[in-house]
Design a protein around this motif. Structure first.
Motif, PDB file in Angstrom:
ATOM      1  N   UNK A 188       0.832  -1.205   0.000  1.00  0.00           N
ATOM      2  CA  UNK A 188       0.000   0.000   0.000  1.00  0.00           C
ATOM      3  C   UNK A 188       0.868   1.259   0.000  1.00  0.00           C
ATOM      4  N   UNK A 189       1.928   1.248   0.799  1.00  0.00           N
ATOM      5  CA  UNK A 189       2.842   2.403   0.815  1.00  0.00           C
ATOM      6  C   UNK A 189       3.449   2.634  -0.573  1.00  0.00           C
ATOM      7  N   UNK A 190       3.899   1.554  -1.196  1.00  0.00           N
ATOM      8  CA  UNK A 190       4.507   1.684  -2.527  1.00  0.00           C
ATOM      9  C   UNK A 190       3.488   2.207  -3.540  1.00  0.00           C
ATOM     10  N   UNK A 191       2.262   1.723  -3.447  1.00  0.00           N
ATOM     11  CA  UNK A 191       1.211   2.185  -4.362  1.00  0.00           C
ATOM     12  C   UNK A 191       0.927   3.666  -4.145  1.00  0.00           C
ATOM     13  N   UNK A 192       0.775   4.048  -2.887  1.00  0.00           N
ATOM     14  CA  UNK A 192       0.471   5.453  -2.587  1.00  0.00           C
ATOM     15  C   UNK A 192       1.554   6.376  -3.116  1.00  0.00           C
ATOM     16  N   UNK A 193       2.804   6.034  -2.879  1.00  0.00           N
ATOM     17  CA  UNK A 193       3.906   6.884  -3.369  1.00  0.00           C
ATOM     18  C   UNK A 193       3.875   6.950  -4.889  1.00  0.00           C
ATOM     19  N   UNK A 202      18.784   5.300  -2.881  1.00  0.00           N
ATOM     20  CA  UNK A 202      17.808   5.840  -3.832  1.00  0.00           C
ATOM     21  C   UNK A 202      18.330   7.124  -4.464  1.00  0.00           C
ATOM     22  N   UNK A 203      18.774   7.046  -5.732  1.00  0.00           N
ATOM     23  CA  UNK A 203      19.078   8.280  -6.438  1.00  0.00           C
ATOM     24  C   UNK A 203      17.759   8.840  -6.974  1.00  0.00           C
ATOM     25  N   UNK A 204      17.443  10.078  -6.646  1.00  0.00           N
ATOM     26  CA  UNK A 204      16.154  10.612  -7.088  1.00  0.00           C
ATOM     27  C   UNK A 204      16.309  12.000  -7.698  1.00  0.00           C
ATOM     28  N   UNK A 205      15.641  12.188  -8.839  1.00  0.00           N
ATOM     29  CA  UNK A 205      15.743  13.431  -9.602  1.00  0.00           C
ATOM     30  C   UNK A 205      14.551  13.507 -10.539  1.00  0.00           C
ATOM     31  N   UNK A 206      14.404  14.663 -11.192  1.00  0.00           N
ATOM     32  CA  UNK A 206      13.349  14.801 -12.197  1.00  0.00           C
ATOM     33  C   UNK A 206      14.023  15.032 -13.543  1.00  0.00           C
ATOM     34  N   UNK A 207      13.523  14.384 -14.582  1.00  0.00           N
ATOM     35  CA  UNK A 207      14.139  14.488 -15.909  1.00  0.00           C
ATOM     36  C   UNK A 207      13.358  15.482 -16.771  1.00  0.00           C
ATOM     37  N   UNK A 208      13.882  16.707 -16.879  1.00  0.00           N
ATOM     38  CA  UNK A 208      13.177  17.781 -17.593  1.00  0.00           C
ATOM     39  C   UNK A 208      14.015  18.322 -18.749  1.00  0.00           C
ATOM     40  N   UNK A 209      13.362  18.885 -19.764  1.00  0.00           N
ATOM     41  CA  UNK A 209      14.096  19.536 -20.860  1.00  0.00           C
ATOM     42  C   UNK A 209      14.383  20.999 -20.500  1.00  0.00           C
ATOM     43  N   UNK A 210      15.014  21.722 -21.388  1.00  0.00           N
ATOM     44  CA  UNK A 210      15.224  23.157 -21.155  1.00  0.00           C
ATOM     45  C   UNK A 210      16.657  23.571 -21.386  1.00  0.00           C
ATOM     46  N   UNK A 211      16.904  24.854 -21.221  1.00  0.00           N
ATOM     47  CA  UNK A 211      18.241  25.348 -21.563  1.00  0.00           C
ATOM     48  C   UNK A 211      19.307  25.012 -20.516  1.00  0.00           C
ATOM     49  N   UNK A 212      18.855  24.566 -19.342  1.00  0.00           N
ATOM     50  CA  UNK A 212      19.815  24.106 -18.337  1.00  0.00           C
ATOM     51  C   UNK A 212      20.068  22.595 -18.464  1.00  0.00           C
ATOM     52  N   UNK A 264      11.861  14.795  -5.524  1.00  0.00           N
ATOM     53  CA  UNK A 264      12.983  14.160  -4.821  1.00  0.00           C
ATOM     54  C   UNK A 264      13.008  14.514  -3.329  1.00  0.00           C
ATOM     55  N   UNK A 265      12.692  15.756  -2.994  1.00  0.00           N
ATOM     56  CA  UNK A 265      12.699  16.147  -1.582  1.00  0.00           C
ATOM     57  C   UNK A 265      11.581  15.446  -0.817  1.00  0.00           C
ATOM     58  N   UNK A 266      10.458  15.232  -1.482  1.00  0.00           N
ATOM     59  CA  UNK A 266       9.350  14.508  -0.852  1.00  0.00           C
ATOM     60  C   UNK A 266       9.777  13.075  -0.521  1.00  0.00           C
ATOM     61  N   UNK A 267      10.453  12.427  -1.464  1.00  0.00           N
ATOM     62  CA  UNK A 267      10.907  11.042  -1.219  1.00  0.00           C
ATOM     63  C   UNK A 267      11.924  11.003  -0.082  1.00  0.00           C
ATOM     64  N   UNK A 268      12.778  12.022  -0.033  1.00  0.00           N
ATOM     65  CA  UNK A 268      13.770  12.086   1.053  1.00  0.00           C
ATOM     66  C   UNK A 268      13.077  12.219   2.406  1.00  0.00           C
ATOM     67  N   UNK A 269      12.025  13.021   2.427  1.00  0.00           N
ATOM     68  CA  UNK A 269      11.248  13.216   3.662  1.00  0.00           C
ATOM     69  C   UNK A 269      10.615  11.888   4.085  1.00  0.00           C
ATOM     70  N   UNK A 270      10.140  11.166   3.118  1.00  0.00           N
ATOM     71  CA  UNK A 270       9.538   9.863   3.364  1.00  0.00           C
ATOM     72  C   UNK A 270      10.553   8.912   4.029  1.00  0.00           C
ATOM     73  N   UNK A 271      11.797   8.967   3.548  1.00  0.00           N
ATOM     74  CA  UNK A 271      12.860   8.140   4.133  1.00  0.00           C
ATOM     75  C   UNK A 271      13.147   8.592   5.563  1.00  0.00           C
TER      76      UNK A 271
END
Ligand code: BES
Ligand code: MN
Ligand code: ZN
Length: 521
Positions: free
Chosen positions: A185-190, A337-347, A200-207
């Motif tokens: 259930x925890x895995x599903x909710x996340x 757990x390496x956690x990040x968001x994969x986004x496009x853009x000039x950075x 990523x910060x939310x997942x860190x808080x969860x840990x």
């Protein structure tokens, strides 16, 4: 929902509902037989009228069964007794519980755990029944302003065991079943959380919350500066495009008290008489991409739906460690757990950028959508410092794995046969199955780069799940390693009706439980 076990006869239960089985064709189980005797043949009379054949999954709800003190009897078709195997048992339980939920019963006593299932014991049957019930009851309505007000009466589900001697076994099964179900259930909710919240910060808080909840768990969170200091160039390349900074989460569960090491130091003291395997940790690595747009190698709009589930590997690691702590398993487990968001853009990273991984291997990034392997390769190098017994990574890594195995089976890759077999077997037992695919040297040529040590995608791209695993294998040479590609299994459905499944949490917990029983043997 409250689960428990007891012994007792069906014709004596004072409860809202009892559940009993009938085989094909109209052949009563021992339990149904007792009900029939007590009610002067009432059950057999009904069956003779043709109301229930006994085909697997058929249900018949009875009220006022003569001389029986319970309010209702749910009769469930169990098919042919000789054909009753894992899948059939699960289907029967599912149909039975669904039928009970339709009624107004607050409490039900389930006798189906006394059915014979080939080479399965009472413990397995109770655990499976609890997982299935929890799955049926699962809802995720956090973001609905009007909650589904579907009133459910059922509060207590009691499983019967044949004799008093089976009670301790049954009680342990309830404990394990509940811990597994809660973890799923925890895995599903996340997984189901939207990517604007589950960052990523939310997942860190969860840990950190897990570390606060359990004395046996500690957490360490590294931010982007720490990650840079570790020279994790591949991981950082993925995180660059996002407004949300990355995190490297380490969780340490200490269930084997003789283990004296902490996250910061590297020495392990082995105490005499303690099996060394109980000292060296099992390291679980989870891909934690909180949203995968593909980056500058942007996905199509349709291809992007479901990419909030790209952190399901991370969720599974958090969930498995939670279960281990709940059950106080005599193991040491590290979660990375390496956690990040994969986004496009000039950075954001460009295709053709070259980065240096923590291991020193240079990588030509030819497709920014092959980001999972980039964050995992640095996490896998980081694992070396834990002197692992085994490392298992869990990742929604490739669409190619879905093409190969569909949605029923996770892809399994390993550099160690015993580990691969253990995981395969844990999959069979738990019903959360995986299938091994090859990691042969021939596949490596596809990863050649003209300009760096390796490329992050294959040319030709065929066998994409294998190529991704082959990429990871460059970073796992110093320990026993397995990789689970859960792209097809961590969530189900398509488009709008997608939902997290909690897989491969059952598989991982079964592997951990199997490891524990090996120690005590
Ligand atoms: N997260 C995806 C894999 C994925 C795809 C999971 C579909 C679930 C459903 C991964 O990061 C990805 O984009 N992989 C690419 C790799 C390719 C660019 C070599 C893929 O599978 O298309
Ligand atoms: Mn991707
Ligand atoms: Zn991805």
């Amino acid at each position: 929902m409250e689960f428990s076990v007891k012994t007792g006869h069906p014709e004596k239960q004072r409860t809202n509902c009892i559940i009993a089985g009938v085989f094909e064709t109209r052949r009563l189980t021992t339990i149904a037989e007792r009900l029939d005797k007590a009610s002067d043949g009432h059950i057999n009379n009904l069956l003779r009228k043709g109301d229930l054949e006994g085909k697997a999954g058929q249900v018949l709800l009875l009220h006022h069964v003569p001389n029986i003190p319970c309010d209702r009897v749910v009769l469930v078709g169990c098919g042919r007794e000789r054909e009753l195997k894992d899948k059939e048992f699960r289907d029967i339980i599912k149909k039975a519980i669904q039928a009970v939920i339709q009624t107004n019963a607050i409490e039900a006593v389930c006798f189906l755990t006394e059915l014979n299932v080939k080479s399965r014991d009472i413990r397995w049957k109770i655990k499976q029944a609890i997982e299935i019930t929890s799955e049926i009851l699962y809802t995720f309505d956090t973001f609905k302003s009007k909650k589904d007000k579907e009133r459910r009466a059922l509060r207590r589900l009691i499983f019967t065991v044949p004799t008093r001697r089976d009670l301790p076994n049954g009680e342990r099964a309830v404990l394990e079943g509940q811990a597994i179900a809660n973890s799923i259930t925890l895995a599903k909710n996340l997984g189901n959380l939207p990517p604007n919240i589950c960052t990523p910060i939310y997942l860190a808080k969860e840990a950190e919350n897990l570390a606060l909840e359990f004395e046996s768990i500690s957490a360490a969170i590294l931010d982007e500066n720490d990650i840079a200091a570790l020279k994790m160039g591949a991981f950082l390349a993925v995180a660059k495009g996002s407004q949300f900074p990355p995190r490297l989460i380490t969780l340490e569960y200490r269930g084997c008290k003789e283990h004296t090491r902490t996250i910061s130091s590297t020495k392990v003291r082995t105490k005499d008489g303690v099996h060394p395997q109980t000292i060296q940790p099992i390291v679980l690595v989870g891909k934690g991409i909180t949203f995968d747009t593909g980056g500058n190698s942007l996905k199509t709009p349709a291809g992007m739906i479901g990419m909030k589930y790209d952190m399901c590997g991370a969720a599974a690691v958090l969930a498995a460690i939670r279960a281990a702590a709940t059950l106080e398993l005599p193991l040491n487990i590290v979660g990375v757990i390496p956690t990040a968001e994969n986004m496009p853009g000039n950075q954001a990273t460009r295709p053709e950028d070259i980065v240096t991984s923590m291991a020193g291997i240079t990588i030509e990034i030819l497709n920014t959508d092959a980001e999972g392997r980039l964050i995992l390769c640095d996490a896998l190098t980081y694992c070396e410092r834990f002197d692992p017994d085994v490392v298992i990574d869990i990742a929604t890594l490739t669409g190619a794995c879905i093409a190969a195995l569909g949605h029923h089976t996770s892809g399994l890759f390993s550099n160690h046969n015993t580990l691969a077999n253990d995981l395969f077997n844990a999959g069979i037992t738990s019903g959360d199955r995986c299938w091994q695919m090859p990691l042969w040297d021939e596949y490596q040529d596809a990863l050649n780069s003209n300009f760096a040590d390796i490329a992050n995608i294959g040319s030709p791209p065929d066998g994409g799940a294998i190529l991704a695993a082959s990429f990871l294998s460059h970073f796992t040479k110093r320990y026993h390693w397995a990789h689970l590609d859960v792209a097809g299994t961590a969530c189900r459905g398509t488009g709008r009706d997608r939902g997290a499944t909690g897989r491969p949490v059952p598989l991982i917990i079964q592997y951990l439980l199997d490891r524990c029983s090996k120690i005590t043997k």
